[in-house]
Design a protein around this motif. Sequence first.
Motif, short mmCIF file in Angstrom:
data_model
loop_
_atom_site.label_atom_id
_atom_site.label_comp_id
_atom_site.label_asym_id
_atom_site.label_seq_id
_atom_site.Cartn_x
_atom_site.Cartn_y
_atom_site.Cartn_z
N LEU A 151 1.54 -1.01 -0.55
CA LEU A 151 -0.05 -0.12 -0.16
C LEU A 151 1.11 1.57 0.52
N ILE A 152 0.89 2.13 -0.77
CA ILE A 152 1.73 2.91 -1.13
C ILE A 152 0.25 4.66 -0.80
N ILE A 153 1.13 5.23 0.16
CA ILE A 153 -0.10 6.02 0.22
C ILE A 153 0.61 7.26 0.60
N ARG A 154 0.03 8.62 -0.56
CA ARG A 154 0.39 10.40 -0.80
C ARG A 154 0.44 10.76 0.19
N VAL A 155 1.29 11.58 0.96
CA VAL A 155 0.29 12.41 1.87
C VAL A 155 1.48 13.43 2.41
N ASN A 156 0.90 14.81 3.01
CA ASN A 156 1.77 15.86 2.85
C ASN A 156 1.90 16.53 4.34
N SER A 157 2.18 15.37 5.22
CA SER A 157 2.62 15.61 6.94
C SER A 157 3.27 14.27 7.22
N ASP A 158 3.98 14.76 8.27
CA ASP A 158 3.59 13.26 9.21
C ASP A 158 2.67 13.08 10.12
N GLU A 159 1.60 13.74 10.52
CA GLU A 159 0.03 13.28 10.75
C GLU A 159 -0.48 12.99 9.73
N GLU A 160 -0.47 13.13 9.09
CA GLU A 160 -1.44 12.36 7.77
C GLU A 160 -0.69 11.02 7.86
N GLU A 161 0.53 10.71 8.24
CA GLU A 161 1.32 9.49 8.07
C GLU A 161 0.52 8.53 9.11
N ILE A 162 0.88 9.53 10.55
CA ILE A 162 0.08 8.72 11.94
C ILE A 162 -1.05 8.39 11.32
N SER A 163 -2.17 9.19 11.13
CA SER A 163 -3.32 8.80 10.53
C SER A 163 -3.69 7.72 10.01
N CYS A 164 -3.29 7.38 9.10
CA CYS A 164 -3.17 6.80 7.71
C CYS A 164 -3.14 5.41 8.82
N ARG A 165 -1.62 5.41 9.51
CA ARG A 165 -1.64 3.89 9.82
C ARG A 165 -2.62 3.09 11.01
N LYS A 166 -2.56 4.66 11.89
CA LYS A 166 -3.86 4.54 13.30
C LYS A 166 -5.24 3.58 12.19
N ALA A 167 -5.71 4.33 11.12
CA ALA A 167 -7.09 3.46 10.62
C ALA A 167 -6.52 2.41 10.04
N LEU A 168 -5.81 1.95 9.41
CA LEU A 168 -5.75 0.87 9.35
C LEU A 168 -5.42 -0.23 10.44
N GLU A 169 -4.79 0.31 10.93
CA GLU A 169 -4.74 -0.71 12.41
C GLU A 169 -5.85 -0.94 13.62
N VAL A 170 -6.92 -0.36 13.14
CA VAL A 170 -7.76 0.25 13.86
C VAL A 170 -9.10 -0.91 13.05
N THR A 171 -9.09 -0.77 11.83
CA THR A 171 -10.22 -1.49 10.86
C THR A 171 -9.72 -2.67 10.83
N GLY A 172 -8.31 -3.23 11.38
CA GLY A 172 -7.52 -4.82 11.39
C GLY A 172 -7.15 -5.03 9.79
N THR A 173 -6.50 -4.36 9.15
CA THR A 173 -6.11 -4.41 8.21
C THR A 173 -4.78 -5.27 8.51
N PHE A 174 -4.41 -5.32 9.53
CA PHE A 174 -2.61 -6.17 10.15
C PHE A 174 -2.97 -6.97 10.20
N GLN A 175 -4.26 -7.68 10.91
CA GLN A 175 -4.78 -9.06 11.26
C GLN A 175 -5.60 -9.63 10.28
N SER A 176 -5.99 -9.29 9.07
CA SER A 176 -5.86 -9.95 8.10
C SER A 176 -5.12 -9.58 6.53
N GLY A 177 -3.97 -9.87 7.11
CA GLY A 177 -2.71 -9.85 5.45
C GLY A 177 -1.78 -8.96 5.57
N LEU A 178 -2.46 -7.45 5.80
CA LEU A 178 -1.37 -6.08 5.35
C LEU A 178 -0.14 -6.81 6.67
N HIS A 179 0.66 -6.73 5.75
CA HIS A 179 2.42 -6.48 6.76
C HIS A 179 2.60 -5.10 6.89
N PRO A 180 2.87 -4.86 8.04
CA PRO A 180 3.24 -3.39 8.26
C PRO A 180 3.79 -2.71 7.78
#
Length: 249
Positions: A151-180
Amino acid sequence: MAKFGWSSLWKLISWLSSYMSSLLDKNGVSIIFAAVAAVALLVSLRNRKRRNIETTTSSSRAVNATESSCLPHTGNKSSSGVPTGPFSTRTTSSWKLKNVFVGVSRITLGTDLEKSCLFRRVSNSVGEQVQLDPDNVQGFLQLISLFEVFLIIRVNSDEEEISCRKALEVTGTFQSGLHPAKVLFCETLQGTTAIVRQLEPHMHIDSNPSVIVDLERFIQRLVYIGSGGFSSKTNKPIVILEQLADIFQ
């Protein structure tokens, strides 16, 4: 007959010759003709059996090769991260599944927070947050469970990067097969193109048409998620879908 070798055949011919010589005066040419016919029959049966074995083997290999080339390389992931096994228990009659996923194991998915095929911005009492789009989350979860996805995400700041990672973690994508470690970030469209070319996936999916156009010369299968058309540089067939969830419908 399979074990009947040329040495045994030669011994048989020699014995028949000796036997015919001893009987030549009594039985004449008829004995010689019968013996020659018997030997010819044995040779014919041996050659026919050999041809049948070779034909059966060749046919079996051809069928196996055809079945292997037609099956998508999908299913549960192996220890190396490459999906193995059958595609799914669900039907694969959709043209998208048969034509897009055949031979695919590694996929790159590029998106951003503006024209996103995966994320959406949500404003609440805490402020603006990033969440996974509920209309596309199931399609994304199915994608990462079947394939090796970067997954390649285009962001404008470190805050957006943190928010995207948190959204992926909350949704359970890392448990479903996506490697961090396979969640990558960049700031520009050129950055996405460079990452994709380095990873050399079998397919790239993106929500920005400029990235699709830039990758036409390098990636065999391209899927654009969005509305509206764009100008192709190579006239390569490109799958265009309104949302990520449509790829499994």
